[in-house]
Design a protein around this motif. Structure first.
Motif, PDB file in Angstrom:
ATOM      1  N   PHE A 229       0.859  -1.182   0.000  1.00  0.00           N
ATOM      2  CA  PHE A 229       0.000   0.000   0.000  1.00  0.00           C
ATOM      3  C   PHE A 229       0.900   1.238   0.000  1.00  0.00           C
ATOM      4  N   LEU A 230       0.934   1.953  -1.098  1.00  0.00           N
ATOM      5  CA  LEU A 230       1.693   3.194  -1.177  1.00  0.00           C
ATOM      6  C   LEU A 230       0.768   4.332  -0.748  1.00  0.00           C
ATOM      7  N   THR A 231       0.976   4.820   0.464  1.00  0.00           N
ATOM      8  CA  THR A 231       0.176   5.923   0.979  1.00  0.00           C
ATOM      9  C   THR A 231       0.955   7.221   0.787  1.00  0.00           C
ATOM     10  N   SER A 232       0.241   8.322   0.684  1.00  0.00           N
ATOM     11  CA  SER A 232       0.920   9.600   0.412  1.00  0.00           C
ATOM     12  C   SER A 232      -0.032  10.738   0.699  1.00  0.00           C
ATOM     13  N   SER A 233       0.480  11.959   0.581  1.00  0.00           N
ATOM     14  CA  SER A 233      -0.322  13.165   0.793  1.00  0.00           C
ATOM     15  C   SER A 233      -0.586  13.858  -0.529  1.00  0.00           C
ATOM     16  N   TRP A 234      -1.756  14.466  -0.596  1.00  0.00           N
ATOM     17  CA  TRP A 234      -2.183  15.173  -1.800  1.00  0.00           C
ATOM     18  C   TRP A 234      -2.861  16.466  -1.378  1.00  0.00           C
ATOM     19  N   GLY A 235      -2.675  17.527  -2.142  1.00  0.00           N
ATOM     20  CA  GLY A 235      -3.255  18.820  -1.806  1.00  0.00           C
ATOM     21  C   GLY A 235      -2.198  19.777  -1.293  1.00  0.00           C
ATOM     22  N   ASN A 236      -2.643  20.752  -0.513  1.00  0.00           N
ATOM     23  CA  ASN A 236      -1.790  21.838  -0.038  1.00  0.00           C
ATOM     24  C   ASN A 236      -1.934  21.926   1.481  1.00  0.00           C
ATOM     25  N   THR A 237      -0.823  21.694   2.194  1.00  0.00           N
ATOM     26  CA  THR A 237      -0.890  21.646   3.652  1.00  0.00           C
ATOM     27  C   THR A 237      -1.279  22.979   4.275  1.00  0.00           C
ATOM     28  N   THR A 238      -1.178  24.077   3.544  1.00  0.00           N
ATOM     29  CA  THR A 238      -1.565  25.379   4.088  1.00  0.00           C
ATOM     30  C   THR A 238      -3.064  25.662   3.926  1.00  0.00           C
ATOM     31  N   LYS A 239      -3.758  24.800   3.192  1.00  0.00           N
ATOM     32  CA  LYS A 239      -5.190  24.982   2.941  1.00  0.00           C
ATOM     33  C   LYS A 239      -5.960  23.893   3.689  1.00  0.00           C
ATOM     34  N   ASP A 240      -7.248  23.770   3.365  1.00  0.00           N
ATOM     35  CA  ASP A 240      -8.038  22.730   4.010  1.00  0.00           C
ATOM     36  C   ASP A 240      -8.264  21.525   3.097  1.00  0.00           C
ATOM     37  N   ASN A 241      -7.463  21.416   2.011  1.00  0.00           N
ATOM     38  CA  ASN A 241      -7.643  20.300   1.086  1.00  0.00           C
ATOM     39  C   ASN A 241      -6.539  19.244   1.181  1.00  0.00           C
ATOM     40  N   TYR A 242      -5.626  19.385   2.132  1.00  0.00           N
ATOM     41  CA  TYR A 242      -4.555  18.390   2.313  1.00  0.00           C
ATOM     42  C   TYR A 242      -5.171  17.101   2.826  1.00  0.00           C
ATOM     43  N   GLN A 243      -4.699  15.954   2.354  1.00  0.00           N
ATOM     44  CA  GLN A 243      -5.310  14.686   2.715  1.00  0.00           C
ATOM     45  C   GLN A 243      -4.349  13.535   2.440  1.00  0.00           C
ATOM     46  N   VAL A 244      -4.668  12.369   2.986  1.00  0.00           N
ATOM     47  CA  VAL A 244      -3.901  11.150   2.761  1.00  0.00           C
ATOM     48  C   VAL A 244      -4.658  10.277   1.769  1.00  0.00           C
ATOM     49  N   ARG A 245      -3.932   9.779   0.758  1.00  0.00           N
ATOM     50  CA  ARG A 245      -4.489   8.878  -0.251  1.00  0.00           C
ATOM     51  C   ARG A 245      -3.708   7.564  -0.216  1.00  0.00           C
ATOM     52  N   TYR A 246      -4.189   6.577  -0.963  1.00  0.00           N
ATOM     53  CA  TYR A 246      -3.403   5.345  -1.064  1.00  0.00           C
ATOM     54  C   TYR A 246      -3.675   4.634  -2.383  1.00  0.00           C
ATOM     55  N   ALA A 247      -2.682   3.821  -2.774  1.00  0.00           N
ATOM     56  CA  ALA A 247      -2.783   2.982  -3.965  1.00  0.00           C
ATOM     57  C   ALA A 247      -2.146   1.632  -3.641  1.00  0.00           C
ATOM     58  N   ILE A 248      -2.488   0.606  -4.407  1.00  0.00           N
ATOM     59  CA  ILE A 248      -2.093  -0.771  -4.110  1.00  0.00           C
ATOM     60  C   ILE A 248      -1.240  -1.319  -5.241  1.00  0.00           C
ATOM     61  N   GLY A 249      -0.200  -2.087  -4.853  1.00  0.00           N
ATOM     62  CA  GLY A 249       0.625  -2.767  -5.829  1.00  0.00           C
ATOM     63  C   GLY A 249       0.991  -4.166  -5.365  1.00  0.00           C
ATOM     64  N   ASP A 250       1.493  -4.970  -6.298  1.00  0.00           N
ATOM     65  CA  ASP A 250       1.921  -6.336  -5.972  1.00  0.00           C
ATOM     66  C   ASP A 250       3.413  -6.433  -5.719  1.00  0.00           C
ATOM     67  N   THR A 251       4.140  -5.347  -5.972  1.00  0.00           N
ATOM     68  CA  THR A 251       5.578  -5.295  -5.725  1.00  0.00           C
ATOM     69  C   THR A 251       5.908  -3.935  -5.123  1.00  0.00           C
ATOM     70  N   PRO A 252       7.116  -3.776  -4.559  1.00  0.00           N
ATOM     71  CA  PRO A 252       7.488  -2.457  -4.013  1.00  0.00           C
ATOM     72  C   PRO A 252       7.500  -1.350  -5.062  1.00  0.00           C
ATOM     73  N   PHE A 253       7.600  -1.728  -6.342  1.00  0.00           N
ATOM     74  CA  PHE A 253       7.608  -0.735  -7.407  1.00  0.00           C
ATOM     75  C   PHE A 253       6.273  -0.658  -8.147  1.00  0.00           C
ATOM     76  N   GLY A 254       5.264  -1.339  -7.628  1.00  0.00           N
ATOM     77  CA  GLY A 254       3.959  -1.292  -8.266  1.00  0.00           C
ATOM     78  C   GLY A 254       3.860  -2.228  -9.451  1.00  0.00           C
ATOM     79  N   PRO A 255       3.097  -1.896 -10.507  1.00  0.00           N
ATOM     80  CA  PRO A 255       2.382  -0.618 -10.658  1.00  0.00           C
ATOM     81  C   PRO A 255       1.284  -0.455  -9.614  1.00  0.00           C
ATOM     82  N   PHE A 256       1.021   0.806  -9.236  1.00  0.00           N
ATOM     83  CA  PHE A 256       0.075   1.107  -8.175  1.00  0.00           C
ATOM     84  C   PHE A 256      -1.251   1.609  -8.756  1.00  0.00           C
ATOM     85  N   ARG A 257      -2.328   1.090  -8.204  1.00  0.00           N
ATOM     86  CA  ARG A 257      -3.665   1.442  -8.655  1.00  0.00           C
ATOM     87  C   ARG A 257      -4.499   1.912  -7.463  1.00  0.00           C
TER      88      ARG A 257
END
Length: 462
Positions: A229-257
């Protein structure tokens, strides 16, 4: 955030905060009330971001960016019970020590600390818009540069993108990988990944672009049940749209969906939790938890000030899905940790002034790190006073300032009746958290006289 929505939210926040600080009954349970006494989120008593967590020999270590926007050093919070934290700054990196001919102007940001297969601890950290690597035998250090005084990833490694936010991942077989990358001007984020050689400072093979949908920065890899599970942040931390997302892969290099187009963790206006992101995931027993920063309240702040605080909540995994995180102010129960911070005695706090109703003296005595006292910012001096209710022996008390890097200048006074005062010891200069206040002997009242008007999150008495 539109002006209309910002104004409406600020008014709601103001009314709720005034009611809480005035002692009114809370309108909601602690899980939804950011100003409830004894709320366990924020977890740390100070302004910090980008947490990385290590548990070693019965002690917790949380490495952080010091807000606002980093400093010359990192911050390190330590605790044996996960509730009562002590602040320090690791000896490495510093802005001066981690500097190259290609360095940019950014401060020390975004640490990632992991224990390698060699038993040592490895830190990957952003300094001057580049990624540096250090090593230590213990999480508290001493740390040293591990790459011959040069960055592991230079600022110009991939022109047009930001070479920051490195995160190390150790797979089940002990193999280490490194993920990093961001965009410029809050757009165009890219995530890069590479396998590391056993020395933890050399790339083993080519660098992969593994950018999933909705990626901006702050990658963190989680492996459960054979899935990556490749989790990450998306948006702008100075605004109210910053958030955590995630994508899934079968290897450490993905491909991630992305399994579905919705965030894992996002702003919840009803709970007054704003812009959660740049996280770490850790496991205790069979339970997972997410450690992240979110905007300090009140939000939005005056001018362009950005202050964040660290919180923790439960993360649930079901098959190939990470279930949406419910952000709270109460925080989760975690096996083997204290349920709450060490309780101090009840005292009545008053002060020479308050910047506004949101920062009354009582906010420094509610056992909630989202609130605190702040005097009139224009005052040359200020005081914060505790009434213990009756004269008696007063032992050493503890002060938790909002700005842990600020040196406080103050003196301590004690009184039996609130009229005749006696100074206790010499004037004090102190920095960090907690700051120990000398025992006052027999007294009912204790007063701290400050140069200026520092922000104080909590003042606790034994």
């Amino acid at each position: 955030m539109t002006v209309t929505r910002s104004g409406r939210f600020a008014r709601t926040l103001l009314l709720a905060m005034i009611a809480a600080l005035a002692g009114a009954a809370p309108a909601a349970a602690p899980a939804t009330d950011p100003f409830a006494p004894h709320a366990r989120n924020p977890l740390l008593p100070g302004y910090a971001a980008d947490p990385s967590i290590v548990h070693y020999r019965g002690e917790w270590f949380i490495f952080v960016t010091i807000d606002p926007w980093g400093g010359e050093k990192l911050g390190l919070w330590r605790s044996r019970n996960f509730r009562d934290w002590t602040f320090s700054t690791p000896n490495w990196p510093t802005k001066a020590a981690a500097h190259s001919t290609t360095s940019g102007g950014a401060n020390v940001w975004a640490p990632s600390v992991v224990q390698g297969r060699d038993g040592r601890f490895w830190m990957y950290v952003s300094v001057g818009n580049e990624i540096w690597v250090g090593v230590a035998d213990h999480p508290a250090g001493p740390w040293r540069d591990a790459n011959g005084g040069k960055p592991l990833v230079r600022r110009d490694f991939r022109p047009g993108f930001h070479m920051i936010d490195a995160e190390a991942f150790i797979d089940d077989d002990g193999q280490a990988y490194l993920y990093w990358g961001s965009g410029l001007n809050w757009v165009n984020g890219r995530c890069f990944a590479v396998k590391l050689k056993p020395d933890m400072t050399s790339f083993d093979g080519e660098v992969h672009d593994v950018t999933p949908p909705h990626y901006f920065e702050g990658p963190f890899m989680v492996k459960r049940n054979g899935r990556y599970f490749l989790t990450s942040s998306w948006g702008n931390t100075t605004k109210d749209n910053y958030q955590v997302r995630y994508a899934i892969g079968d290897t450490p290099f993905g491909p991630f969906r992305e399994p579905e187009d919705k965030p894992l963790l996002a702003t919840d206006q009803d709970r007054q939790i704003i812009s959660p992101g740049h996280h770490a995931v850790f496991r205790v027993g069979q339970e997972d938890f997410i450690l992240y920063h979110r905007q300090a309240l009140p939000f939005p702040r005056a001018g362009d000030e950005v202050l964040r605080q660290v919180a923790v909540d439960r993360l649930r995994i079901a098959g190939d899905r990470l279930l949406p995180v419910i952000p709270t102010h109460e925080g989760p129960d975690i096996a083997g940790t204290a349920s709450h911070r060490t309780a101090g005695r009840a005292v009545a706090l008053t002060a020479s002034s308050a910047r506004d109703p949101l920062h009354a003296a009582s906010a420094a005595g509610d056992d909630n790190y989202a609130t605190g006292w702040q005097g009139d910012a224009t005052a040359e001096t200020s005081w914060l006073q505790a009434d213990l209710g009756a004269a008696g022996q007063v032992g050493e008390s503890h002060l938790r300032p909002a700005d842990v890097m600020q040196t406080l200048h103050f003196s301590v006074e004690a009184s039996d009746d609130g009229r005749a005062w006696q100074r206790i010891g010499a004037p004090i200069q102190a920095q960090g958290s907690p700051i120990s206040i000398p025992a006052a002997g027999r007294a009912r009242f204790v007063r701290l006289r400050f140069d200026g008007a520092p922000g104080i999150l909590e003042w606790t008495f034994p």
